[in-house]
Scaffold this motif. Structure first.
Motif, mmCIF file in Angstrom:
data_model
loop_
_atom_site.group_PDB
_atom_site.id
_atom_site.type_symbol
_atom_site.label_atom_id
_atom_site.label_comp_id
_atom_site.label_asym_id
_atom_site.label_seq_id
_atom_site.Cartn_x
_atom_site.Cartn_y
_atom_site.Cartn_z
ATOM 1 N N PRO B 2 41.805 46.304 22.725
ATOM 2 C CA PRO B 2 41.354 46.250 21.332
ATOM 3 C C PRO B 2 42.466 46.652 20.375
ATOM 4 C CG PRO B 2 40.294 48.063 22.522
ATOM 5 C CD PRO B 2 41.092 47.294 23.528
ATOM 6 N N ALA B 3 42.438 46.032 19.206
ATOM 7 C CA ALA B 3 43.521 46.226 18.243
ATOM 8 C C ALA B 3 43.660 47.691 17.844
ATOM 9 C CB ALA B 3 43.274 45.360 17.017
ATOM 10 N N ALA B 4 42.530 48.398 17.690
ATOM 11 C CA ALA B 4 42.578 49.790 17.235
ATOM 12 C C ALA B 4 43.336 50.646 18.244
ATOM 13 C CB ALA B 4 41.167 50.318 17.042
ATOM 14 N N ARG B 5 43.102 50.390 19.530
ATOM 15 C CA ARG B 5 43.761 51.183 20.551
ATOM 16 C C ARG B 5 45.264 50.901 20.573
ATOM 17 N NH1 ARG B 5 42.532 51.062 26.552
ATOM 18 N NH2 ARG B 5 44.266 52.414 27.084
ATOM 19 N N VAL B 6 45.587 49.618 20.460
ATOM 20 C CA VAL B 6 47.001 49.253 20.408
ATOM 21 C C VAL B 6 47.673 49.983 19.260
ATOM 22 C CG1 VAL B 6 48.597 47.353 20.036
ATOM 23 C CG2 VAL B 6 46.535 46.988 21.383
ATOM 24 N N THR B 7 47.010 49.997 18.105
ATOM 25 C CA THR B 7 47.572 50.645 16.925
ATOM 26 C C THR B 7 47.806 52.127 17.188
ATOM 27 O OG1 THR B 7 46.228 49.121 15.659
ATOM 28 C CG2 THR B 7 47.238 50.932 14.458
ATOM 29 N N LEU B 8 46.813 52.792 17.776
ATOM 30 C CA LEU B 8 46.943 54.222 18.065
ATOM 31 C C LEU B 8 48.126 54.488 18.987
ATOM 32 C CD1 LEU B 8 43.318 55.617 18.401
ATOM 33 C CD2 LEU B 8 45.074 56.120 16.677
ATOM 34 N N ILE B 9 48.226 53.675 20.036
ATOM 35 C CA ILE B 9 49.325 53.860 20.978
ATOM 36 C C ILE B 9 50.666 53.706 20.270
ATOM 37 C CG2 ILE B 9 50.450 52.846 22.998
ATOM 38 C CD1 ILE B 9 47.678 52.264 24.098
ATOM 39 N N ARG B 10 50.748 52.663 19.414
ATOM 40 C CA ARG B 10 51.987 52.434 18.656
ATOM 41 C C ARG B 10 52.335 53.664 17.825
ATOM 42 N NH1 ARG B 10 55.246 48.230 19.960
ATOM 43 N NH2 ARG B 10 53.873 47.155 21.376
ATOM 44 N N ILE B 11 51.333 54.202 17.131
ATOM 45 C CA ILE B 11 51.596 55.329 16.245
ATOM 46 C C ILE B 11 52.021 56.546 17.069
ATOM 47 C CG2 ILE B 11 50.511 56.941 14.617
ATOM 48 C CD1 ILE B 11 48.957 54.583 13.513
ATOM 49 N N PHE B 12 51.393 56.731 18.217
ATOM 50 C CA PHE B 12 51.761 57.838 19.088
ATOM 51 C C PHE B 12 53.232 57.730 19.502
ATOM 52 C CE2 PHE B 12 52.397 59.396 23.406
ATOM 53 C CZ PHE B 12 52.122 60.748 23.206
ATOM 54 N N TYR B 13 53.631 56.528 19.927
ATOM 55 C CA TYR B 13 55.024 56.320 20.309
ATOM 56 C C TYR B 13 55.956 56.592 19.135
ATOM 57 C CZ TYR B 13 54.007 54.349 24.889
ATOM 58 O OH TYR B 13 53.616 54.187 26.185
ATOM 59 N N ALA B 14 55.540 56.142 17.958
ATOM 60 C CA ALA B 14 56.369 56.322 16.771
ATOM 61 C C ALA B 14 56.600 57.807 16.516
ATOM 62 C CB ALA B 14 55.700 55.661 15.568
ATOM 63 N N LEU B 15 55.541 58.615 16.662
ATOM 64 C CA LEU B 15 55.674 60.053 16.428
ATOM 65 C C LEU B 15 56.593 60.692 17.470
ATOM 66 C CD1 LEU B 15 52.033 61.015 15.375
ATOM 67 C CD2 LEU B 15 54.089 60.833 13.953
ATOM 68 N N ALA B 16 56.412 60.284 18.730
ATOM 69 C CA ALA B 16 57.253 60.819 19.797
ATOM 70 C C ALA B 16 58.718 60.502 19.512
ATOM 71 C CB ALA B 16 56.830 60.234 21.138
ATOM 72 N N LEU B 17 58.948 59.279 19.049
ATOM 73 C CA LEU B 17 60.307 58.845 18.750
ATOM 74 C C LEU B 17 60.898 59.698 17.629
ATOM 75 C CD1 LEU B 17 62.312 56.703 19.550
ATOM 76 C CD2 LEU B 17 61.425 55.249 17.742
ATOM 77 N N LEU B 18 60.079 59.971 16.634
ATOM 78 C CA LEU B 18 60.512 60.758 15.493
ATOM 79 C C LEU B 18 60.929 62.159 15.947
ATOM 80 C CD1 LEU B 18 60.690 59.862 12.643
ATOM 81 C CD2 LEU B 18 58.497 60.926 12.172
ATOM 82 N N LEU B 19 60.145 62.731 16.854
ATOM 83 C CA LEU B 19 60.453 64.062 17.385
ATOM 84 C C LEU B 19 61.801 64.030 18.110
ATOM 85 C CD1 LEU B 19 59.108 66.871 17.584
ATOM 86 C CD2 LEU B 19 58.437 66.243 19.907
ATOM 87 N N ALA B 20 61.989 62.967 18.915
ATOM 88 C CA ALA B 20 63.243 62.827 19.647
ATOM 89 C C ALA B 20 64.416 62.750 18.673
ATOM 90 C CB ALA B 20 63.192 61.585 20.529
ATOM 91 N N VAL B 21 64.215 62.004 17.579
ATOM 92 C CA VAL B 21 65.271 61.869 16.575
ATOM 93 C C VAL B 21 65.612 63.241 15.991
ATOM 94 C CG1 VAL B 21 65.756 60.991 14.265
ATOM 95 C CG2 VAL B 21 64.763 59.489 15.988
ATOM 96 N N LEU B 22 64.585 64.047 15.707
ATOM 97 C CA LEU B 22 64.792 65.388 15.153
ATOM 98 C C LEU B 22 65.670 66.231 16.083
ATOM 99 C CD1 LEU B 22 61.416 66.669 13.672
ATOM 100 C CD2 LEU B 22 63.599 66.342 12.534
ATOM 101 N N VAL B 23 65.276 66.262 17.369
ATOM 102 C CA VAL B 23 66.001 67.073 18.349
ATOM 103 C C VAL B 23 67.457 66.621 18.444
ATOM 104 C CG1 VAL B 23 66.154 67.681 20.787
ATOM 105 C CG2 VAL B 23 63.917 67.581 19.657
ATOM 106 N N LEU B 24 67.635 65.295 18.534
ATOM 107 C CA LEU B 24 68.971 64.734 18.698
ATOM 108 C C LEU B 24 69.846 65.058 17.480
ATOM 109 C CD1 LEU B 24 70.206 63.030 20.950
ATOM 110 C CD2 LEU B 24 69.954 61.062 19.448
#
Ligand code: ATP
Ligand code: MG
Lengths: 329, 325
Positions: B2-24
């Motif tokens: 379902p589209a909603a789940r895909v969206t949530l997963i995308r946003i989760f990945y985006a946040l994780a990526l942002l955290l990684a960027v901060l650390v780096l």
């Protein structure tokens, strides 16, 4: 006698190749009567699809063109018709189903819209009316739950269902001629039989003339009244299907028929070993030669076969064969 | 899915990526020589070792790396990116002040490149041997090989100095008075040259890809079907073909988003455009660590949001990705 619906006269189609021009269709003439079903058979590459595309006015741009001849549809020569006039005819009076159901539908548009747009274009139906009729057409081609499936995309359908959608599109405007270019080649055997059943029933209901292109001699025997056997861009033989199966007047037709086990067993009660026509089709570049193009593969070959293109020889039963030895066969 | 789940997963990945960027980012800055204490002492006109030490203790710079990192991430979560001693302003407000200018430049350049690129691609695909088609090939080669700053300076000389159509630098003319529209018009006039400069590289990429995919799509079976239905040229090209040719171009545009943002740094510098790019340039020279970190963070944010939007756009044009129903 009634007038033929489509009269193809001395059609010549030329393809531009890297090293010159080759006639993919060379001097082809035939007639299609209203309500008639005519089959085209022949090996891959002999120009069947090119003939169909020429009738639709859709030869590949810049590569293929009608060099001479006439395509007279309902008294009007399509080879000189304007592009606008051809657009009025396409999908409306002459429709075509293609060989590849998996790629012939647009992947990003709903099947309902792909059917409805033809109705809006040619019959001026409103959005709502066209959509409703799209659902009815899906029902007519025997897709279950048509009301909900109209809003499906092609990727949500099987190959057989997609070909049914193609048939619904082609028949939406009740055309006078339906050209089916190997409509079942890409489908598995049980689905093939269903599609042929469907086409036969729809034809009985609508009286549409059908030009059926196929490799499948079994399908020809079931579907068509007359058949044309093509070889290397030329007509080898034309005539009533039962007459030709009974007594083919061209060695190539004989070869084709003996390739099909069940037709032979019907006729002779013996299951002969499957034969194949030996040798290969000449390449496009050799298509224009003044000789019999089948000669290199023919066991009846004689001197004149290699010197001149064989003339058409007619027989009393409507069969015509382009072979020097037609009478002797 | 379902589209909603895909969206949530995308946003989760985006946040994780942002955290990684901060650390780096933080780790990289930590490794580089010089720190906030140096900046502060410089702005005071120099300080001795003792004062430097006190500053370090005051700002927690004597703490272990992980403690500093944890504190930094905690602050960022509260939208606190630290304080710039060079600009004497909190980094968050400094960036928010400059962000609109950069967003305006980046988004308008990206839109310009996409729209013009697709139009050029489509038109030239319909006549692959026409004049326009050759022009697109030339443009692609030129746009892709010419460095941004060179294109920028060339445009400046041509359209600000020789033919003074557009202003030379900045984003606004302080002498302009009047209402909203007068100001909007003024900003637009300033925007034209930087926007074209930044768009030129991407325009080249997009038009070439649009031309190639469009040519492929125009030769496809379903376009032949559309013609066999007797549809008008317009329906065949814009309804049946273009919709299919868009996906690859949108995908590329998404991938290029980070390149557009980094291209903006150069373009802003050439045109003195008051955005994050000029800020980045100045703060790197001033070794203003908090500001640099803040800009890196925001650039990453802009790129990640851009990619999310790309993803949604793709789902809109291609039902196979499961965006609808
Ligand atoms: N776009 C094209 N460019 C060049 N040659 C082509 C093109 N399309 C078809 N041909 C050639 O034209 C000839 C006739 O092709 P056509 O598609 O009519 O064959 P066919 O009888 O329909 O074969 P099949 O049974 O495989 O569909 C072939 O030799 C083919 O290689
Ligand atoms: Mg074919």
């Amino acid at each position: 006698m009634t007038e033929p619906l489509l009269k193809v006269e001395n059609l010549r189609i030329e393809l531009k190749l890297r090293d010159g021009v080759a006639p993919v269709i060379d001097d082809l003439s035939f007639e299609l009567m209203p309500g008639e079903s005519l089959s085209f058979v022949g090996e891959s590459g002999c120009g069947k699809s090119m003939t169909a595309l020429a009738i639709m006015g859709l030869l590949p741009e810049g590569i293929g063109r009608i060099a001479s001849g006439k395509l007279i549809f309902d008294g009007e020569d399509l080879t000189t018709a304007s592009e606008a006039r051809l657009r009025q005819i396409r999908g409306n009076e002459i429709s075509m189903i293609f060989q590849e159901p998996m790629t012939s539908l647009n992947p990003v548009i709903t099947v309902g819209e792909q059917i409805a747009e033809v109705l809006r274009t040619h019959q001026g139906l409103s959005r709502k009316a066209a959509w409703d009729q799209a659902a009815e057409l899906l029902d007519a081609v025997r897709i279950p739950n048509p009301r909900s499936r109209v809003s499906d995309y092609p990727f949500q359908m099987s190959g057989g269902q997609r070909q049914r959608v193609m048939i619904a599109i082609a028949l939406a405007c009740k055309p006078k001629i339906l050209i089916a270019d190997e409509p079942t080649t890409a489908l598995d055997v049980t689905v093939q039989a269903q599609i042929f059943d469907l086409l036969r029933d729809l034809r009985a209901q609508t009286g549409t003339s059908i030009i059926m292109i196929t490799h499948d001699m079994g399908a020809v025997a079931e579907m068509a009244e007359r058949m044309i056997v093509m070889y290397a861009g030329r007509k080898a033989e034309i005539g009533p299907v039962d007459q030709i199966i009974d007594h083919a007047r061209h060695p190539y037709t004989q070869g084709l028929i003996s390739c099909v086990p069940h037709i032979m067993s019907d006729l002779t009660e013996t299951r002969e070993e499957l034969t194949e026509v030996p040798g290969i089709v000449p390449s496009l570049r050799e298509f224009g030669r003044d000789q019999c193009l089948f000669a290199s593969r023919c066991k009846y070959r004689s001197g004149e076969c290699l010197q001149h293109r064989p003339p058409a020889k007619g027989f009393g039963n409507g069969q015509i064969s382009d072979c020097w030895h037609a009478e002797a066969l | 899915m379902p589209a909603a789940r895909v969206t949530l997963i995308r946003i989760f990945y985006a946040l994780a990526l942002l955290l990684a960027v901060l650390v780096l980012n933080f780790s990289l800055m930590h490794l580089a020589p010089g720190d906030v204490a140096d900046t502060i002492s410089q702005s005071m006109g120099g300080a001795d070792a003792e004062v430097l030490e006190r500053i370090r203790i005051d700002y927690g710079l004597d703490q272990p790396f992980l403690v500093q990192l944890g504190r930094y991430i905690g602050n960022v979560l509260h939208f606190d990116l630290g304080y710039s001693f060079f600009y004497n302003q909190s980094v968050t407000s400094l960036i928010l002040e400059r962000l609109p200018a950069t967003l305006l430049l980046v988004v308008s350049a990206q839109v310009l490149a996409l729209v013009v690129g697709v139009v050029l691609g489509v038109v030239s695909a319909r006549r692959p041997n026409g004049m326009l088609s050759h022009f697109v090939t030339f443009l692609a080669l030129f746009g892709y090989s010419a460095p941004v700053f060179w294109t920028g300076i060339l445009l400046l000389i041509a359209f600000s100095l020789k033919i003074p159509l557009f202003p030379v630098a900045g984003m606004q003319d302080i002498t302009v008075t009047g209402g909203f529209f007068a100001h909007a018009w003024d900003i637009l006039r300033h925007l034209v040259l930087p926007m074209i400069t930044l768009a030129s590289i991407f325009l080249a990429l997009y038009s070439r890809l649009a031309r190639a995919t469009m040519m492929e799509v125009l030769g496809s079976d379903y376009v032949r079907t559309a013609k066999a239905k007797g549809l008008s040229q317009r329906d065949v090209v814009y309804k049946h073909a273009l919709k299919n040719a868009l996906s690859p171009v949108i995908t590329l545009a998404g991938l290029q988003f980070s390149a557009v943002v980094s291209g903006a740094v150069l373009v802003e510098t050439v045109f003195s455009w008051p955005g994050l790019g000029t800020l980045a340039f100045q703060s790197i020279i001033a070794r203003d660590t908090p500001t640099i970190l803040g800009i890196l963070f925001f650039s990453a944010l802009v790129v990640i949001v851009g990619n999310l939007l790309t993803d949604f756009a793709l789902r809109l044009v291609d039902p196979r990705l499961g965006g609808r129903r």
